[in-house]
Write a protein that holds these residues in place. Sequence first.
Motif, short mmCIF file in Angstrom:
data_model
loop_
_atom_site.label_atom_id
_atom_site.label_comp_id
_atom_site.label_asym_id
_atom_site.label_seq_id
_atom_site.Cartn_x
_atom_site.Cartn_y
_atom_site.Cartn_z
N ARG A 114 16.98 17.56 15.89
CA ARG A 114 16.01 17.22 14.75
C ARG A 114 15.37 18.55 14.49
N ASN A 115 14.68 19.01 15.43
CA ASN A 115 13.76 20.32 15.15
C ASN A 115 14.70 21.44 14.67
N ARG B 239 27.36 12.16 20.48
CA ARG B 239 27.62 11.38 19.22
C ARG B 239 26.26 10.48 18.98
N GLU B 240 25.58 10.19 20.22
CA GLU B 240 24.32 9.30 19.97
C GLU B 240 23.27 10.08 19.42
N ALA B 241 23.26 11.35 19.56
CA ALA B 241 22.23 12.11 18.74
C ALA B 241 22.19 12.11 17.36
N LEU B 242 23.67 12.44 16.99
CA LEU B 242 24.03 12.52 15.63
C LEU B 242 23.83 11.18 14.90
N GLU C 101 17.52 8.24 11.12
CA GLU C 101 16.12 8.73 10.88
C GLU C 101 16.17 9.39 9.25
N GLY C 102 17.59 9.65 8.73
CA GLY C 102 17.48 10.06 7.42
C GLY C 102 17.62 11.56 7.46
N PHE C 103 17.98 12.13 8.15
CA PHE C 103 18.22 13.71 8.19
C PHE C 103 19.94 14.00 8.20
N LEU D 112 6.93 11.22 8.99
CA LEU D 112 6.39 12.56 9.45
C LEU D 112 7.23 13.73 9.81
N TYR D 113 8.58 13.18 10.43
CA TYR D 113 9.29 14.18 10.73
C TYR D 113 10.00 14.64 9.52
N ARG D 114 10.36 13.76 8.73
CA ARG D 114 10.96 14.33 7.36
C ARG D 114 10.23 15.24 6.47
N VAL D 115 8.66 14.83 6.58
CA VAL D 115 7.80 15.39 5.67
C VAL D 115 7.67 16.80 6.20
N GLN D 116 7.66 16.88 7.56
CA GLN D 116 7.86 18.26 8.28
C GLN D 116 8.99 19.17 7.67
N TRP D 117 10.00 18.52 7.53
CA TRP D 117 11.19 19.10 6.97
C TRP D 117 11.04 19.78 5.80
#
Length: 221
Positions: free
Chosen positions: A25-26, A56-59, A65-67, A163-168
């Motif tokens: 994600r980061n 696979r699970e991370a993807l 999460e919308g990434f 907030l994760y997506r806002v950071q992006w």
Amino acid sequence: MSRTDSHPNATENVLLRGRLIDTLRNDVIIGRYPPGYRLVERDVADTYGVSRLPAREALQALRAEGFLEVRNSRGLVVRTWTETDVSELFDIRQALEAVACRQAAEQRTDDDLTALREAVDDADAAFSSGDTAGAHDANALFHQLLVTAAHNRTLSEVIAPVLYRVQWLVRQIPDPHSVSDDHHALVDAIAAGDPRRAQHLATTHAERNRTKTLRAMFPTR
């Protein structure tokens, strides 16, 4: 991350998956994988030194999460944002952070205030030294600390993926220091125990961020 030689137990599996999700994600947030970049399970496993299952699970977690998004011809790719997507996300961010800042003004501790001020100062120092990435990191931490200061567990759970997506998105803003005055004012309102002002400042800050992000991402709009 390193591949384990022996079979990890269930707890180790969970920790490994969590670390991989955070790392991947980061890497999307900081731009290692730009919009439209295809992420393949095998490549993720090789790049991060894990087996295919946690890859696979991370993807799938980042898709949830919308990434990431599925494109029929290419599989999983880093999502491409539309103006509507950005504006909708900021609507949600604006509403939730208004609650967070109002409650932070009512519930914050001295330790919360210290952490918030340190994050603002770190962002200022990073920008002054030419460390744009560091300034963005400190700003992201500041927004996480606003939620922590509200001491609302349900809010923390609901707002985290937002907030994760806002950071992006806000990393598209070339000048991370442009939010400094807003952040200082928010800390002052929270320190003063003024929930109405804190809520108002959070709302106007999110609106300014929306405008700057849209201009940076869609300069011809």
